[in-house]
Write an enzyme that holds these catalytic residues in place. Sequence first.
Site, PDB file in Angstrom:
ATOM      1  N   HIS A 293       0.837  -1.208   0.000  1.00 29.95           N
ATOM      2  CA  HIS A 293       0.000   0.000   0.000  1.00 29.95           C
ATOM      3  C   HIS A 293       0.871   1.258   0.000  1.00 29.95           C
ATOM      4  CE1 HIS A 293      -4.032  -1.712   0.490  1.00 29.95           C
ATOM      5  NE2 HIS A 293      -3.479  -2.611   1.288  1.00 29.95           N
TER       6      HIS A 293
ATOM      7  N   GLU B 141      -5.827 -12.672   3.014  1.00 27.38           N
ATOM      8  CA  GLU B 141      -6.858 -11.628   3.132  1.00 27.38           C
ATOM      9  C   GLU B 141      -7.649 -11.586   1.833  1.00 27.38           C
ATOM     10  OE1 GLU B 141      -4.536  -8.117   3.756  1.00 27.38           O
ATOM     11  OE2 GLU B 141      -4.004  -8.662   5.796  1.00 27.38           O
TER      12      GLU B 141
ATOM     13  N   HIS C 268      -7.454  -8.101  -0.228  1.00 29.86           N
ATOM     14  CA  HIS C 268      -6.189  -7.447  -0.596  1.00 29.86           C
ATOM     15  C   HIS C 268      -5.645  -7.969  -1.922  1.00 29.86           C
ATOM     16  CE1 HIS C 268      -2.164  -5.631   0.293  1.00 29.86           C
ATOM     17  NE2 HIS C 268      -1.740  -6.657  -0.433  1.00 29.86           N
TER      18      HIS C 268
HETATM   19 ZN   LIG Z   1      -4.353  -4.389   1.868  1.00 31.97          ZN
END
Ligand SMILES: [Zn+2]
Length: 239
Positions: free
Chosen positions: A148, A219, A222
Amino acid sequence: VSVARGHTSTALAVALACAAAWRPAAAGDDRGDDRGLDLATRLAARGDLVDLATVAPRVRVALAYSTTDNFLGRDVYGDLDRCYLNRDAARMLSAADRSLEQERPDLRLLVYDCVRPLSVQRSMWSLVVGTPKQPYVGDPTGTSRSMHNYGCAVDLTLANDRGVALDMGTAFDQFDERSQPRRERKLIRSGQLTRAQVANRHLLRRVMKAGGFRPIGTEWWHFACATSRQARKRYRVVD
Ligand SMILES: [Zn+2]
């Protein structure tokens, strides 16, 4: 997102993949002389970031960290309400959106997090250090970075035409085993996820892969625009 979170080794592994996926950075941090400006202004002024709305206007943006409805319970993005990504990631998310529109024109991508500047990571760290939530946030004083931080990763789900998120079995940023794609077969067998929930995740992964994104095993929300090695070579950290 207001779920209770356990503090297990599994939860730690999940956090390591997203919020705290720290790896050595080849490029230096980007520190301009604009630190006094608010985050939205600073990001808009960067030539290496793209406002997703300009390339994929169908995509809905609801930044979780620009509200208090997140695992921190704090707004760390302030006035930022737009999704900024690096050019490659923005182009890929636009392609993913077109893929979804072809397959399911009644659905939309719903984005929770895009670029996460290192300055924000420092704010998040200051909120959790010394608390039980510390494992879920990467140490910004370390030498490694989250995807990110490069504007290369996006957290998102699917929503219906009224903007209501589809049922993925867990909330975004719910750090437990049920959020892990690598456990989905087992979780269906044990009744902890339904086939419909996993089918929704499969659809999300299918369209994101069609855009060129890489899912991760820990996740469901993501996706990254490159491997961490590629990101370190190609992109600068956003501060
Ligand atoms: Zn993420």
